[in-house]
Scaffold this motif. Structure first.
Motif, short mmCIF file in Angstrom:
data_model
loop_
_atom_site.label_atom_id
_atom_site.label_comp_id
_atom_site.label_asym_id
_atom_site.label_seq_id
_atom_site.Cartn_x
_atom_site.Cartn_y
_atom_site.Cartn_z
N THR A 53 0.83 -1.22 0.00
CA THR A 53 0.00 0.00 0.00
C THR A 53 0.86 1.26 0.00
N GLN A 54 1.97 1.25 0.73
CA GLN A 54 2.85 2.42 0.76
C GLN A 54 3.53 2.62 -0.59
N ILE A 55 3.92 1.53 -1.23
CA ILE A 55 4.56 1.62 -2.55
C ILE A 55 3.56 2.14 -3.58
N ILE A 56 2.37 1.59 -3.55
CA ILE A 56 1.32 2.01 -4.49
C ILE A 56 1.01 3.49 -4.31
N ASP A 57 0.87 3.93 -3.06
CA ASP A 57 0.57 5.35 -2.79
C ASP A 57 1.68 6.26 -3.31
N ALA A 58 2.94 5.87 -3.09
CA ALA A 58 4.08 6.69 -3.53
C ALA A 58 4.11 6.82 -5.05
N ILE A 59 3.93 5.72 -5.74
CA ILE A 59 4.01 5.75 -7.20
C ILE A 59 2.75 6.35 -7.81
N ALA A 60 1.62 6.17 -7.18
CA ALA A 60 0.36 6.75 -7.69
C ALA A 60 0.45 8.27 -7.78
N GLU A 61 1.24 8.87 -6.91
CA GLU A 61 1.42 10.33 -6.93
C GLU A 61 2.01 10.80 -8.26
N THR A 62 2.71 9.92 -8.97
CA THR A 62 3.34 10.27 -10.24
C THR A 62 2.35 10.21 -11.40
N GLY A 63 1.22 9.54 -11.19
CA GLY A 63 0.24 9.37 -12.25
C GLY A 63 0.40 8.06 -13.01
N TYR A 64 1.42 7.26 -12.65
CA TYR A 64 1.64 5.97 -13.30
C TYR A 64 0.85 4.90 -12.57
N THR A 65 0.63 3.78 -13.24
CA THR A 65 -0.18 2.70 -12.69
C THR A 65 0.71 1.57 -12.19
N VAL A 66 0.45 1.14 -10.97
CA VAL A 66 1.21 0.04 -10.37
C VAL A 66 0.51 -1.28 -10.66
N GLY A 67 1.32 -2.26 -11.10
CA GLY A 67 0.81 -3.61 -11.33
C GLY A 67 1.28 -4.54 -10.23
N HIS A 68 1.77 -5.68 -10.63
CA HIS A 68 2.22 -6.71 -9.69
C HIS A 68 3.47 -6.26 -8.92
N ILE A 69 3.52 -6.60 -7.64
CA ILE A 69 4.66 -6.28 -6.78
C ILE A 69 5.20 -7.58 -6.19
N THR A 70 6.52 -7.77 -6.28
CA THR A 70 7.14 -8.95 -5.67
C THR A 70 8.16 -8.51 -4.63
N HIS A 71 8.24 -9.28 -3.55
CA HIS A 71 9.16 -9.00 -2.46
C HIS A 71 10.12 -10.18 -2.33
N GLU A 72 11.41 -9.87 -2.25
CA GLU A 72 12.42 -10.92 -2.11
C GLU A 72 13.39 -10.51 -1.01
N GLU A 73 13.57 -11.38 -0.03
CA GLU A 73 14.53 -11.09 1.02
C GLU A 73 15.91 -11.53 0.53
N LEU A 74 16.86 -10.59 0.58
CA LEU A 74 18.22 -10.88 0.16
C LEU A 74 19.05 -11.26 1.37
N LYS A 75 19.71 -12.37 1.29
CA LYS A 75 20.56 -12.84 2.38
C LYS A 75 21.96 -12.29 2.19
N LYS A 76 22.54 -11.76 3.25
CA LYS A 76 23.91 -11.28 3.19
C LYS A 76 24.85 -12.47 3.27
N ARG A 77 25.88 -12.42 2.47
CA ARG A 77 26.90 -13.47 2.50
C ARG A 77 28.21 -12.87 2.97
N SER A 78 28.87 -13.59 3.83
CA SER A 78 30.16 -13.12 4.31
C SER A 78 31.24 -13.52 3.30
N LEU A 79 32.40 -12.91 3.41
CA LEU A 79 33.52 -13.28 2.55
C LEU A 79 33.89 -14.74 2.74
N LEU A 80 33.73 -15.23 3.96
CA LEU A 80 34.06 -16.62 4.26
C LEU A 80 33.25 -17.57 3.38
N HIS A 81 32.03 -17.19 3.04
CA HIS A 81 31.16 -18.00 2.20
C HIS A 81 31.82 -18.31 0.86
#
Length: 85
Positions: A53-81
């Motif tokens: 909802t926050q993303i849609i509200d922010a982009i809607a202010e521009t007049g563009y239309t928001v479609g599908h939204i995907t969320h991906e959690e990125l895992k941090k990798r250490s140098l040891l990895h």
């Protein structure tokens, strides 16, 4: 960290991309935001997951239309990895 990919319809040029990026940066606390009018998408990198909802509200202010939204959690990798087999 989270990578959020948003389909955005209506962007036609690099200025549209900049307009979308600025709207997201002003409305949300993000690390980075990039947009592509050719791919019709905006990619957001954030320390926290942002509700659609926050993303849609922010982009809607521009007049563009928001479609599908995907969320991906990125895992941090250490140098040891990279040195482990």
């Amino acid at each position: 960290m989270f990578k959020i990919t948003v389909e955005v319809e209506g962007m036609k040029c690099p200025m549209c991309e900049a307009h979308t990026n600025n709207a997201v940066k002003e409305a949300l606390n993000v690390r980075e935001v990039t947009s592509s009018h050719k791919e019709n998408k905006t990619t957001i990198l954030s320390d926290v997951d942002i509700p659609d909802t926050q993303i849609i509200d922010a982009i809607a202010e521009t007049g563009y239309t928001v479609g599908h939204i995907t969320h991906e959690e990125l895992k941090k990798r250490s140098l040891l990895h990279f040195f482990q087999k």
